[in-house]
Every structure is written in structure tokens, then in C-alpha cells.
Design a protein around this motif. Structure first.
Motif, short mmCIF file in Angstrom:
data_model
loop_
_atom_site.label_atom_id
_atom_site.label_comp_id
_atom_site.label_asym_id
_atom_site.label_seq_id
_atom_site.Cartn_x
_atom_site.Cartn_y
_atom_site.Cartn_z
N PRO A 118 28.09 -10.18 -20.62
CA PRO A 118 26.63 -10.03 -20.84
C PRO A 118 25.81 -11.19 -20.31
O PRO A 118 24.64 -11.03 -19.97
N LEU A 119 26.43 -12.37 -20.21
CA LEU A 119 25.73 -13.55 -19.71
C LEU A 119 25.12 -13.32 -18.34
O LEU A 119 24.11 -13.90 -17.98
N PHE A 120 25.75 -12.42 -17.55
CA PHE A 120 25.30 -12.21 -16.17
C PHE A 120 24.64 -10.84 -15.97
O PHE A 120 24.47 -10.41 -14.85
N GLY A 121 24.28 -10.18 -17.05
CA GLY A 121 23.57 -8.91 -16.92
C GLY A 121 24.51 -7.73 -16.80
O GLY A 121 25.73 -7.86 -16.75
N PRO A 122 23.93 -6.52 -16.74
CA PRO A 122 24.72 -5.29 -16.80
C PRO A 122 25.31 -4.84 -15.46
O PRO A 122 26.00 -3.82 -15.41
N GLY A 123 25.04 -5.56 -14.39
CA GLY A 123 25.44 -5.07 -13.07
C GLY A 123 26.82 -5.49 -12.63
O GLY A 123 27.20 -5.24 -11.48
N THR A 124 27.61 -6.11 -13.51
CA THR A 124 28.92 -6.62 -13.10
C THR A 124 30.04 -5.86 -13.82
O THR A 124 29.80 -4.89 -14.54
N GLY A 125 31.27 -6.32 -13.60
CA GLY A 125 32.42 -5.70 -14.26
C GLY A 125 32.91 -4.45 -13.56
O GLY A 125 33.49 -3.56 -14.19
N ARG A 126 32.75 -4.37 -12.25
CA ARG A 126 33.07 -3.16 -11.51
C ARG A 126 34.34 -3.25 -10.66
O ARG A 126 34.69 -2.31 -9.96
#
Length: 326
Positions: A118-126
Motif C-alpha cells: 500500500p505504501l506505493f499505491g494500488p498500481g503495483t503487485g502485478r
């Protein structure tokens, strides 16, 4: 030649089209807006290596100043550079371009993204989704090698629950970066560095036995060598790939933006551990890449991050590599 008949025909066609589009009916129900994006991967060959760029998504750096140019440039100068490149001036979207190299004997992942933080926003983890879309199971990765230990390059080895994304992989990072970013004394640093260190310690230390600590210039496997590029972090390394007469330099964070870091390579970047050394490394590396016409994979540049640099003005200009099919 416009005649009365052709003019009437054109007018009738225009009114008929407008009437059809305006008339209600089930056949003209609005299509739903879908949202989202596809899992991003891009495959190319480098000699006998099969290379696949996979995306962990994107993060936003804001504001552009003082993220770039603090102490040497004004906010107006940074804004002017972005406007000249037709870019937004309030935030800098940057990609997370990871590279899988299939050498024929091993699957090696160079940098792993930030993961679902969450520290880096919702656009990661893909990254896991992108790997599977490219036909690569995360469990097939043999080695994950990091350019450095910053979260957006290394935290992607674990999911939101802390479980391994790459359960069968070993890890490699420079000895200097491992020591610096797991040092308990670094927890005394102000945020966000304190938070970066805490997160990296939580991921790296329980997996310590799986890490190989690279000396300067270490060879990961034949054809992939770590190149010391310190400054962004104390032990930052890039990776030089060579096979079949072709070369590719995986930059990591030597340059963090395809306009600001290239056009003005002497401008400091807020997350450089040693801004003066980082600027020296950046200019030296870019000058070498331009002189030798070396293809680059830039971690934070527009997808998929492949291209070349050439000297331009006070710095360099970016030319993306053409997309190839097949």
C-alpha cells in the motif's frame, strides 16, 4: 465534382446517421466501460538468450520538484522540461520493468518489483500475473538478482501475507547493498528510509541462507555480469548481458526518468544515497552507452523500457527500441 444530387445524397446520409445514433433501442445500448489493463509482458531475443520484460505495474513520484533537481534547479525549470516533452507536471508515473532471462539452462529474474505494498499505491503487485501471462510460472524462477535493495526493486519477492512469490529461487545482491539495507542502525534514519530498511530487513533476513552476496563485477552465469554503478545506493549494480554478439545493459536506477534524468543528468534525485556519486555514475554510464550504441533496459522508463541514448544538449535523449513481433 459536387452536383445537386451528390449534395442531397451527402446531406441525407448525414441526417440518417445522426438519427440512427440518436434513436433509442436495445441494439444501441451503451457498452460498459471495462477498466483495468492487461498483464504486461514483452519478449525478445538477445543472441541465444530469450528475454521477457514483465511489469510489476507503476508508481507515481510526486511532486516532480524537489524529487528531481533539489538545490540546483527551480520548480519552474523542472516543469518546463516536462512540458517540453508533453508530460504532466504534477506527478511522474514511472514503470517497474523487470527482466526474465532464459539462458537455456536457467531462468533468471533481474529485479522483482515492489509487490502489493500500500505504501506505493494500488498500481503495483502485478509481477506474478505478468509472468503467468507470459507462460512462466513464478516457481520456475531459479535466481532473482537485484540491482539494489530499494523496495520497488526487491519487495516483490513476497505477497501481501509475506509468503514467497518465487519459492524455488535463490537471490543475489551486492554485499554492500545487503549490509547497508539490513543494518539495524539504519532504523534510526528518518522516514521514508527507516520504513524502507524495516521492510527490507523483514524480507531479507529470514531468507538470508538463500542469498549470494556478489562482489564487484561478479558473473551471475556465463553471459550475465554485474557492473558496479554506485551512488543511487552504496552497492548499486547494473547487469550487462552478452550473447551471440549482442549486448544489453540493465540500468536499474542509474537513471530514473526518461526525460529529467537524461536531459539533465547532473540534477540530483531525491532517493539517491550519494547524489554527487550518483550523478557522476549516471553521466559516465550514459556517455558509455551512447558512445558504444549499447541497448539499454531502463527499469523506470516507459514500457517496456528498451532503447538507446544519444548525446543531446546538456545531456542525452532517449530513443525507444522498435517493438518486434514473433
Amino acid at each position: 465534382m459536387l452536383t445537386r444530387r451528390s449534395g442531397l445524397r451527402a446531406a441525407f446520409g448525414a441526417s440518417l446517421g445522426a438519427g440512427l445514433l440518436a434513436r433509442p433501442g436495445a441494439g444501441f445500448a451503451a457498452a460498459p466501460q471495462r477498466g483495468g489493463q492487461v498483464a504486461a509482458w514483452y519478449r525478445f531475443r538477445l543472441g541465444g538468450f530469450e528475454c521477457t520484460v514483465v511489469s510489476d505495474g507503476a508508481i507515481a513520484l510526486a511532486p516532480p520538484h524537489p524529487t528531481f533537481g533539489a538545490g540546483v534547479a527551480t520548480p519552474e525549470q523542472v516543469e518546463q522540461a516536462l512540458r517540453a516533452a508533453f508530460l504532466a507536471t504534477d506527478s511522474l508515473p514511472v514503470q517497474l520493468n523487470c527482466l526474465v532471462v532464459n539462458t537455456g539452462r536457467a531462468l533468471i529474474l533481474l529485479d522483482a518489483g515492489v509487490g502489493p505494498q500500500p505504501l506505493f499505491g494500488p498500481g503495483t503487485g502485478r509481477i506474478a500475473q505478468a509472468l503467468r501471462a507470459a507462460g512462466i510460472e513464478p516457481a520456475e524462477i531459479d535466481l532473482v538478482a537485484f540491482t539494489h535493495a530499494h523496495p520497488d526493486h526487491s519487495w516483490g519477492i513476497a505477497d501481501a501475507a509475506g509468503a514467497d512469490i518465487f519459492p524455488n529461487a535463490r537471490y543475489a545482491i551486492t554485499a554492500r547493498d545487503f549490509a547497508a539495507w539490513t543494518d539495524e542502525a539504519m532504523l534510526a534514519q528518518p522516514a521514508p528510509i527507516r520504513d524502507f530498511v524495516a521492510g527490507t530487513r523483514a524480507l531479507f533476513l529470514p531468507r538470508r541462507e538463500r542469498f549470494t552476496l556478489m562482489p564487484p563485477g561478479a558473473e551471475l552465469v556465463p553471459g550475465i555480469r554485474a557492473v558496479p554503478t554506485p551512488g543511487h545506493t552504496i552497492g548499486h549494480a547494473s547487469f550487462l548481458l552478452e550473447d551471440g554478439g549482442r549486448r544489453l545493459l540493465v540500468l536499474g536506477d542509474v537513471a530514473n526518468h526518461h526525460v529529467l534524468a537524461l536531459r539533465r543528468p547532473d540534477w540530483p534525485f531525491a532517493f539517491d544515497s550519494d547524489p554527487a556519486l550518483a550523478a557522476e555514475t549516471r553521466r559516465r554510464t550514459l556517455e558509455m552507452a551512447a558512445r558504444e550504441r549499447l541497448e539499454l533496459l531502463a527499469y523506470h522508463f516507459p514500457w517496456p523500457g528498451l532503447g538507446h541514448v544519444e548525446a543531446a544538449g546538456q545531456g542525452y535523449a532517449w530513443t525507444p527500441s522498435p517493438w518486434t513481433w514473433g
